[in-house]
Design an enzyme around this catalytic site. Structure first.
Site, PDB file in Angstrom:
ATOM      1  N   HIS A   1      28.521  12.714 -24.476  1.00 20.77           N
ATOM      2  CA  HIS A   1      27.308  11.951 -24.206  1.00 20.77           C
ATOM      3  C   HIS A   1      26.526  11.826 -25.505  1.00 20.77           C
ATOM      4  O   HIS A   1      25.907  12.765 -25.969  1.00 20.77           O
ATOM      5  CB  HIS A   1      26.471  12.685 -23.155  1.00 20.77           C
ATOM      6  CG  HIS A   1      25.224  11.965 -22.761  1.00 20.77           C
ATOM      7  ND1 HIS A   1      25.193  10.637 -22.423  1.00 20.77           N
ATOM      8  CD2 HIS A   1      23.945  12.420 -22.634  1.00 20.77           C
ATOM      9  CE1 HIS A   1      23.956  10.287 -22.101  1.00 20.77           C
ATOM     10  NE2 HIS A   1      23.188  11.352 -22.224  1.00 20.77           N
TER      11      HIS A   1
ATOM     12  N   ALA B   1      10.625  19.801 -12.915  1.00 22.88           N
ATOM     13  CA  ALA B   1       9.853  18.796 -12.175  1.00 22.88           C
ATOM     14  C   ALA B   1       9.199  17.777 -13.096  1.00 22.88           C
ATOM     15  O   ALA B   1       8.186  17.185 -12.745  1.00 22.88           O
ATOM     16  CB  ALA B   1       8.795  19.477 -11.306  1.00 22.88           C
ATOM     17  N   GLY B   2       9.787  17.585 -14.270  1.00 25.31           N
ATOM     18  CA  GLY B   2       9.288  16.563 -15.187  1.00 25.31           C
ATOM     19  C   GLY B   2       9.662  15.176 -14.707  1.00 25.31           C
ATOM     20  O   GLY B   2      10.009  14.971 -13.540  1.00 25.31           O
TER      21      GLY B   2
ATOM     22  N   GLY C   1      13.358  14.953 -13.227  1.00 28.59           N
ATOM     23  CA  GLY C   1      13.488  15.701 -11.987  1.00 28.59           C
ATOM     24  C   GLY C   1      12.701  15.083 -10.844  1.00 28.59           C
ATOM     25  O   GLY C   1      13.218  14.923  -9.733  1.00 28.59           O
TER      26      GLY C   1
ATOM     27  N   ARG D   1      13.672  15.049 -25.619  1.00 28.48           N
ATOM     28  CA  ARG D   1      13.884  14.561 -26.983  1.00 28.48           C
ATOM     29  C   ARG D   1      12.666  13.776 -27.452  1.00 28.48           C
ATOM     30  O   ARG D   1      12.098  12.976 -26.726  1.00 28.48           O
ATOM     31  CB  ARG D   1      15.133  13.673 -27.027  1.00 28.48           C
ATOM     32  CG  ARG D   1      15.610  13.380 -28.433  1.00 28.48           C
ATOM     33  CD  ARG D   1      17.066  12.991 -28.474  1.00 28.48           C
ATOM     34  NE  ARG D   1      17.430  11.952 -27.533  1.00 28.48           N
ATOM     35  CZ  ARG D   1      18.278  10.968 -27.814  1.00 28.48           C
ATOM     36  NH1 ARG D   1      18.821  10.899 -29.011  1.00 28.48           N
ATOM     37  NH2 ARG D   1      18.613  10.083 -26.914  1.00 28.48           N
TER      38      ARG D   1
END
Length: 314
Positions: A179, A11-12, A15, A86
């Protein structure tokens, strides 16, 4: 009629923003899950805040925040964004050990609670994480997809539109490969209003734009200082969710499990695919020229090296 159920694990910023896009597009009911701890109430707070915007935007999706995987049971789509983000100076590969463990824990729960779901992996390093998700869930490969190409292509299209001063809607482009820094933008599959990009942008300038697209995530990390990109990654993920929920048959680049396709030999790598209700319904194989083949092979080799490193850690 039953609404589709979309569970977002993590839920960051990515999200929660994905939940926002999915709700506004009325793609279904949404469960926003994060782990217990000091911030255990956070997903409930974000879900409630988003629900309170529903009268403004006119959507009727039910949005639940939780720490309990039982609330995600029988999801049609599960989006996995869980993992550490990151930080400046970090490559996606630096995240490998920690996020591989997190991915394993998440996928064990997804396997139990939503055995028929299409899983969309967003966590980095993407190509290794989606491979890990396949290993742990044991789902058919077509139901485990990595989100990368949609985001990378969006960045590429944005930079081309900025360069030419045209609408992004008129820019059509395709990228393949892993990616990250080895991704392979295909100039031969890039056009603006149907005009080949090679007729509009000089080769040396186009290469600079391609390089910026490759480093698009790192550029934003450097600017934000305390986090990583989330608006575009979340938007790209929501587009994939829509393709599944609404059976859109979108032809978009995603990280797909390729065995005989492109001679990859059993790894996830970015390729053009058709996405619908069943997940990846077809991998589209292109005839690449020698330069593109060489670049794609280099990218695939980098993915294989990453997956090999992960195998020693989990």
């Amino acid at each position: 009629m039953r609404r589709a159920k979309i569970s977002i694990i993590g839920a960051g910023n990515v999200g929660a923003t994905c939940a926002h896009w999915c709700a506004v597009e009325q793609l279904g009911d949404i469960v926003l899950l994060d782990i217990p701890g000091d911030m255990a109430d956070m997903p409930r707070g974000k879900a409630l805040d988003l629900m309170e915007s529903s009268p403004i935007f006119g959507f009727d999706s039910n949005i639940v925040g939780t720490n309990d995987y039982a609330d995600t049971a029988d999801s049609d789509v599960v989006v996995i964004t869980a993992g550490i983000a990151r930080k400046p100076g970090m490559s996606r590969d630096d995240l490998l050990a920690t996020n591989a463990k997190i991915m394993g824990l998440v996928c064990e729960q997804v396997k139990k609670t939503s055995p028929n779901a299409v899983v969309i992996v967003v966590s980095n390093p993407l190509d290794a994480m989606v491979q890990r998700a396949l290993q742990v869930t044991g789902f058919p490969p077509e139901r485990v997809i990595g989100q990368a190409g949609v985001l990378d292509t969006a960045r590429y299209r944005t930079f081309i539109a900025m360069e030419l001063g045209v609408s992004v809607e008129d820019v059509s482009a395709l990228l393949m490969g892993g990616h990250g820094d080895t991704m392979v933008p295909l100039a031969s599959c890039t056009s603006v209003g149907g005009i080949p990009v090679s007729q509009l942008i000089k080769p040396e300038r186009l290469e600079e734009i391609i390089d910026r697209a490759r480093k698009g995530g790192a550029e934003i990390v450097g600017l934000l200082k305390t986090g990583s990109a989330y608006y575009a990654p979340a938007g790209a993920t929501a587009q994939m969710v829509e393709a599944v929920i609404r059976d859109k048959k979108r032809l978009i680049p995603c990280a797909a499990y390729c065995d005989k396709e492109y001679g990859v030999g059993g790894f996830y790598v970015g390729v053009p695919v058709i996405v619908g209700t069943g997940g990846i319904e077809k991998i589209v194989e292109l005839d690449l020229n020698e330069t593109e083949q060489a670049a794609f092979k280099k990218s695939v080799d980098a993915v294989k090296e990453l997956v090999g490193a992960m195998a020693k850690l989990v």
